[in-house]
Design a protein around this motif. Structure first.
Motif, short mmCIF file in Angstrom:
data_model
loop_
_atom_site.label_atom_id
_atom_site.label_comp_id
_atom_site.label_asym_id
_atom_site.label_seq_id
_atom_site.Cartn_x
_atom_site.Cartn_y
_atom_site.Cartn_z
N ILE A 254 49.11 2.92 11.73
CA ILE A 254 48.00 3.87 11.68
C ILE A 254 46.91 3.26 10.82
O ILE A 254 47.14 2.92 9.66
N ASN A 255 45.73 3.10 11.38
CA ASN A 255 44.60 2.55 10.64
C ASN A 255 43.53 3.61 10.46
O ASN A 255 43.37 4.50 11.27
N GLY A 256 42.76 3.49 9.39
CA GLY A 256 41.64 4.40 9.21
C GLY A 256 41.50 4.84 7.77
O GLY A 256 42.28 4.46 6.90
N SER A 257 40.47 5.63 7.51
CA SER A 257 40.25 6.12 6.15
C SER A 257 41.28 7.19 5.83
O SER A 257 41.83 7.85 6.72
N ILE A 258 41.54 7.37 4.58
CA ILE A 258 42.52 8.36 4.15
C ILE A 258 42.15 9.74 4.66
O ILE A 258 42.95 10.45 5.26
N ALA A 259 40.90 10.12 4.43
CA ALA A 259 40.48 11.46 4.82
C ALA A 259 40.57 11.67 6.33
O ALA A 259 41.08 12.68 6.81
N ASP A 260 40.09 10.68 7.08
CA ASP A 260 40.09 10.82 8.54
C ASP A 260 41.50 10.91 9.09
O ASP A 260 41.79 11.75 9.95
N ARG A 261 42.39 10.02 8.62
CA ARG A 261 43.74 10.00 9.17
C ARG A 261 44.52 11.25 8.77
O ARG A 261 45.30 11.78 9.56
N LEU A 262 44.33 11.71 7.55
CA LEU A 262 45.03 12.92 7.14
C LEU A 262 44.53 14.12 7.94
O LEU A 262 45.31 14.97 8.38
N SER A 263 43.23 14.18 8.15
CA SER A 263 42.68 15.29 8.92
C SER A 263 43.22 15.26 10.35
O SER A 263 43.57 16.29 10.93
N GLU A 264 43.27 14.07 10.93
CA GLU A 264 43.78 13.94 12.30
C GLU A 264 45.24 14.35 12.36
O GLU A 264 45.67 15.06 13.28
#
Length: 271
Positions: A254-264
């Motif tokens: 899983i790649n991405g920013s912390i906020a974005d990935r947690l929100s997703e």
């Protein structure tokens, strides 16, 4: 492993659990003896073929185990291996691989009894990061033509007195008896075994900057809910990570920013 070997391996794991539930069984000695059996089966091609031969009865193979191992290892090891050869294996190498896994698991039982299983798991991960950042060290430990005893001495120099006994034993056995595995794959396998012993999955988290306690707690909680099981976070920092964070769980990345990935992840759970 597949087919019959998967079932045989599962039965062997259950037998090890039943055996080590008895605290009178010396788990460290059991690990040493199972590692010795692994080495024997790895060297003796004909022996492992006979012990995995489905045309021979389970009792015949168990009797051969008692004959070959009876004066070399203790009763618990003989009983455990005798039970393994009564099972059906898809390939002789599967029997060897399963015996090796039981040796590693017995060392983890010893760590658990000592109350240091979590520390052992963390130390294995930190050692893997040390090796990854030191190409010369990795080359020395992974060199297939190097003297196994020399590699074991190098591990002792690096880790002796600095890590839990189980950690040093597991790493020493891996580098001296790699059995075709890469150093990275071997350590990852040990970490997975340790996590399973603690009834957790391992999430390898690489972030551009260290995560705060709040971020770690939130990430662990979301991943646990998302995957339906507890997660152990192995944390690493790499300033070159794009997007802020990478999480690897098994083969999934899983790649991405912390906020974005947690929100997703939270949206996926809500859906």
């Amino acid at each position: 492993m597949n087919g019959a070997s998967r079932d045989a391996q599962a039965a062997a794991r259950e037998s090890l659990t039943a055996l080590t539930d008895n605290t009178s069984v010396d788990a460290t000695q059991l690990a040493d003896e199972l590692a010795a059996v692994t080495g024997l089966l790895d060297r003796e091609v004909r022996l492992r073929r006979v012990l995995a031969d489905p045309s021979r009865s389970g009792e015949q193979k168990a009797e051969l185990v008692r004959t070959v191992l009876g004066d070399r290892v203790g009763g618990p090891t003989v009983d455990l291996v005798s039970g393994m050869v009564r099972s059906r294996w898809s390939a002789p190498r599967d029997l060897v691989d399963a015996t090796e896994e039981l040796a590693d698991s017995a060392d983890l039982v010893a760590a658990e009894r000592a109350g240091s299983l979590e520390e052992t798991e963390d130390e294995l991960f930190r050692f893997s990061r040390t090796v990854a950042s030191a190409p010369d060290l990795r080359a020395a430990l992974a060199n297939p033509s190097a003297d196994p005893e020399a590699k074991a001495r190098l591990v002792q120099t690096l880790l002796g007195g600095k890590v839990r006994p189980a950690t040093e034993r597991l790493v020493t056995r891996l580098v001296s008896q790699p059995r075709g595995r890469s150093l990275e794959a071997g350590i990852e396998g040990l970490s997975k075994l340790a996590a399973e012993r603690r009834d957790r999955s391992v999430a390898i988290v690489t972030s551009a900057v260290p995560l705060s306690d709040q971020q770690k707690e939130r990430l662990g909680s979301v991943l646990a809910r998302l995957y339906g099981r507890r997660m152990h976070l192995n944390l690493d920092v790499d300033p070159e990570v794009l997007g802020g964070i990478t999480v690897r769980i098994g083969d999934e990345v899983i790649n991405g920013s912390i906020a974005d990935r947690l929100s997703e992840a939270e949206r996926r759970m809500a859906g």
